[in-house]
Write a protein that holds these residues in place. Structure first.
Motif, PDB file in Angstrom:
ATOM      1  N   SER A  11       4.551   2.252  -7.209  1.00  0.00           N
ATOM      2  CA  SER A  11       3.545   1.604  -6.353  1.00  0.00           C
ATOM      3  C   SER A  11       4.155   0.486  -5.512  1.00  0.00           C
ATOM      4  N   ASN A  12       5.383   0.742  -5.006  1.00  0.00           N
ATOM      5  CA  ASN A  12       6.085  -0.218  -4.149  1.00  0.00           C
ATOM      6  C   ASN A  12       6.337  -1.559  -4.835  1.00  0.00           C
ATOM      7  N   GLY A  13       6.416  -1.560  -6.153  1.00  0.00           N
ATOM      8  CA  GLY A  13       6.627  -2.792  -6.894  1.00  0.00           C
ATOM      9  C   GLY A  13       5.353  -3.359  -7.489  1.00  0.00           C
ATOM     10  N   GLY A  14       4.218  -2.744  -7.167  1.00  0.00           N
ATOM     11  CA  GLY A  14       2.945  -3.241  -7.679  1.00  0.00           C
ATOM     12  C   GLY A  14       2.725  -2.955  -9.143  1.00  0.00           C
ATOM     13  N   ASN A  45      -6.103   9.122   4.477  1.00  0.00           N
ATOM     14  CA  ASN A  45      -5.967   7.674   4.290  1.00  0.00           C
ATOM     15  C   ASN A  45      -6.340   7.356   2.848  1.00  0.00           C
ATOM     16  N   ASP A  46      -5.354   6.941   2.040  1.00  0.00           N
ATOM     17  CA  ASP A  46      -5.583   6.724   0.612  1.00  0.00           C
ATOM     18  C   ASP A  46      -5.241   5.309   0.206  1.00  0.00           C
ATOM     19  N   LEU A  47      -6.121   4.694  -0.609  1.00  0.00           N
ATOM     20  CA  LEU A  47      -5.830   3.419  -1.249  1.00  0.00           C
ATOM     21  C   LEU A  47      -5.101   3.731  -2.550  1.00  0.00           C
ATOM     22  N   CYS A  48      -3.864   3.279  -2.663  1.00  0.00           N
ATOM     23  CA  CYS A  48      -3.010   3.624  -3.804  1.00  0.00           C
ATOM     24  C   CYS A  48      -2.976   2.499  -4.825  1.00  0.00           C
ATOM     25  N   ASP A  49      -3.292   2.838  -6.067  1.00  0.00           N
ATOM     26  CA  ASP A  49      -3.208   1.889  -7.175  1.00  0.00           C
ATOM     27  C   ASP A  49      -4.043   0.638  -6.913  1.00  0.00           C
ATOM     28  N   GLU A  50      -5.079   0.791  -6.078  1.00  0.00           N
ATOM     29  CA  GLU A  50      -5.946  -0.338  -5.714  1.00  0.00           C
ATOM     30  C   GLU A  50      -5.173  -1.474  -5.051  1.00  0.00           C
ATOM     31  N   PHE A  99      -2.434  -0.778  -2.005  1.00  0.00           N
ATOM     32  CA  PHE A  99      -1.936  -0.587  -0.646  1.00  0.00           C
ATOM     33  C   PHE A  99      -2.409   0.752  -0.104  1.00  0.00           C
ATOM     34  N   TYR A 100      -2.279   0.897   1.213  1.00  0.00           N
ATOM     35  CA  TYR A 100      -2.735   2.124   1.870  1.00  0.00           C
ATOM     36  C   TYR A 100      -1.559   3.015   2.245  1.00  0.00           C
ATOM     37  N   SER A 101      -1.729   4.300   1.974  1.00  0.00           N
ATOM     38  CA  SER A 101      -0.790   5.337   2.397  1.00  0.00           C
ATOM     39  C   SER A 101      -1.546   6.274   3.336  1.00  0.00           C
ATOM     40  N   ILE A 102      -1.099   6.350   4.581  1.00  0.00           N
ATOM     41  CA  ILE A 102      -1.839   7.061   5.620  1.00  0.00           C
ATOM     42  C   ILE A 102      -0.954   8.152   6.211  1.00  0.00           C
ATOM     43  N   VAL A 103      -1.350   9.401   6.043  1.00  0.00           N
ATOM     44  CA  VAL A 103      -0.603  10.527   6.605  1.00  0.00           C
ATOM     45  C   VAL A 103      -1.039  10.720   8.059  1.00  0.00           C
ATOM     46  N   TYR A 106       2.416   2.940   5.885  1.00  0.00           N
ATOM     47  CA  TYR A 106       2.061   2.156   4.703  1.00  0.00           C
ATOM     48  C   TYR A 106       1.588   0.778   5.145  1.00  0.00           C
ATOM     49  N   LEU A 107       0.434   0.373   4.638  1.00  0.00           N
ATOM     50  CA  LEU A 107      -0.075  -0.983   4.821  1.00  0.00           C
ATOM     51  C   LEU A 107      -0.049  -1.631   3.446  1.00  0.00           C
ATOM     52  N   VAL A 108       0.751  -2.702   3.300  1.00  0.00           N
ATOM     53  CA  VAL A 108       1.074  -3.217   1.969  1.00  0.00           C
ATOM     54  C   VAL A 108       0.932  -4.741   1.931  1.00  0.00           C
ATOM     55  N   PRO A 109       0.274  -5.302   0.905  1.00  0.00           N
ATOM     56  CA  PRO A 109       0.255  -6.756   0.741  1.00  0.00           C
ATOM     57  C   PRO A 109       1.672  -7.274   0.537  1.00  0.00           C
ATOM     58  N   GLU A 110       2.006  -8.389   1.155  1.00  0.00           N
ATOM     59  CA  GLU A 110       3.366  -8.898   1.069  1.00  0.00           C
ATOM     60  C   GLU A 110       3.737  -9.353  -0.344  1.00  0.00           C
ATOM     61  N   LYS A 111       2.771  -9.593  -1.202  1.00  0.00           N
ATOM     62  CA  LYS A 111       3.056  -9.973  -2.590  1.00  0.00           C
ATOM     63  C   LYS A 111       3.353  -8.756  -3.464  1.00  0.00           C
ATOM     64  N   VAL A 112       3.250  -7.579  -2.875  1.00  0.00           N
ATOM     65  CA  VAL A 112       3.640  -6.348  -3.560  1.00  0.00           C
ATOM     66  C   VAL A 112       4.985  -5.930  -2.981  1.00  0.00           C
ATOM     67  N   SER A 113       6.049  -6.088  -3.735  1.00  0.00           N
ATOM     68  CA  SER A 113       7.372  -5.770  -3.200  1.00  0.00           C
ATOM     69  C   SER A 113       8.294  -5.265  -4.298  1.00  0.00           C
ATOM     70  N   LYS A 114       9.191  -4.393  -3.882  1.00  0.00           N
ATOM     71  CA  LYS A 114      10.174  -3.867  -4.816  1.00  0.00           C
ATOM     72  C   LYS A 114      11.165  -4.954  -5.243  1.00  0.00           C
TER      73      LYS A 114
END
Length: 265
Positions: A86-89, A135-140, A142-146, A179-187
């Motif tokens: 989850s991108n570090g989430g 358009n999917d909200l992943c793991d509550e 971030f967004y993954s948009i095809v 990908y639209l990701v909160p900056e506090k979620v990071s690898k």
């Protein structure tokens, strides 16, 4: 020591992304709906096995846990004690969600980043079925948009990127996904947490996208396949080394470089 690596288009490749290497020279590593969809080259798998015998191998991916679990060639072959998804989430410890990290990340997102519903509303203003496929909200988190990449409204997306920054969110385009990701979620933050848990003092890392940049910057020795988003964004980088090979052959090159460096060290 730790080897922390992104998976898709760094270690594992689809038929579309594998490059010039023949499929019969690769081994399947992911099964989805009864068919193989991701592969590794045989030399890359051999080198990864050797590396995993020398140090802790930590897979790092933007995939959510269910998507990671499909990659049997990583999960079953190496059985890594820590996996960053989850991108570090989310961090998986022995296959289960690490609740300590879960609490840390979600607390930071709530305190410092706009809510995902606000981000969804911003995106909805420019979204169209003409170029958005899902358009999917992943793991509550971030967004993954095809998307249909050749139909993207680049000016509107650049405007969205500027709006996201003060809200504590980032934008990344990778292949056919936004990908639209909160900056506090990071690898990068997640690997620092795992590094502390393992008591490691040195980190090797590999990744191909801008979402991997924080991971690579947190590492002592960092490599990136030149074909990736990072390779297109930077002509050179003071901390990240880029491969010469493209496609699946890049995985062999970066693993060989890490093996050589680790042996010397």
């Amino acid at each position: 020591m730790i080897f922390a690596s992104d998976l898709d288009q760094t270690l594992i490749y689809s038929v579309r992304s594998k490059g010039e290497i023949e499929l019969e020279d690769m081994l399947p590593v992911e099964l989805y709906e009864g068919r193989y969809i991701s592969y590794m080259t045989k030399p890359a798998l051999q080198k990864l096995t050797e590396l995993a015998g020398m140090m802790a191998f930590v897979p790092v991916t933007t995939r959510i846990p269910e998507q990671y679990n499909r990659i049997f060639g990583i999960r079953e072959t190496f059985n890594p004690p820590f996996v960053i998804v989850s991108n570090g989430g989310t961090v998986l410890k022995d296959g289960e969600v690490d609740q300590e990290w879960q609490s840390v990340v979600r607390g930071a997102v709530k305190q410092h980043c706009a809510g995902h519903t606000e981000i969804a509303e911003l995106f909805a203003k420019i979204s169209s079925s003409h170029w958005v496929k899902s358009n999917d909200l992943c793991d509550e988190l971030f967004y993954s948009i095809v998307v249909e990449r050749d139909r993207l409204p680049h000016e509107e997306l650049e405007s969205l990127r500027r709006q996201l920054a003060p809200l504590g969110w980032s934008y990344s385009l990778q292949g056919r996904k936004i990908y639209l990701v909160p900056e506090k979620v990071s690898k990068g933050a997640a690997i620092q947490y795992v590094k502390e848990k393992l008591g490691a003092t040195y980190v090797y890392a590999a990744g191909d996208s801008l979402l991997d940049e924080s991971l690579l910057l947190a590492a002592d020795y960092a490599l990136s396949p030149v074909h990736g988003e990072l390779g297109r964004f930077y002509s050179e980088h003071p901390h990240i080394r880029f491969t010469e090979a493209r496609g699946a052959l890049a995985s062999e090159e970066l693993l060989a470089a890490i093996l050589e460096h680790a042996r010397r060290s």
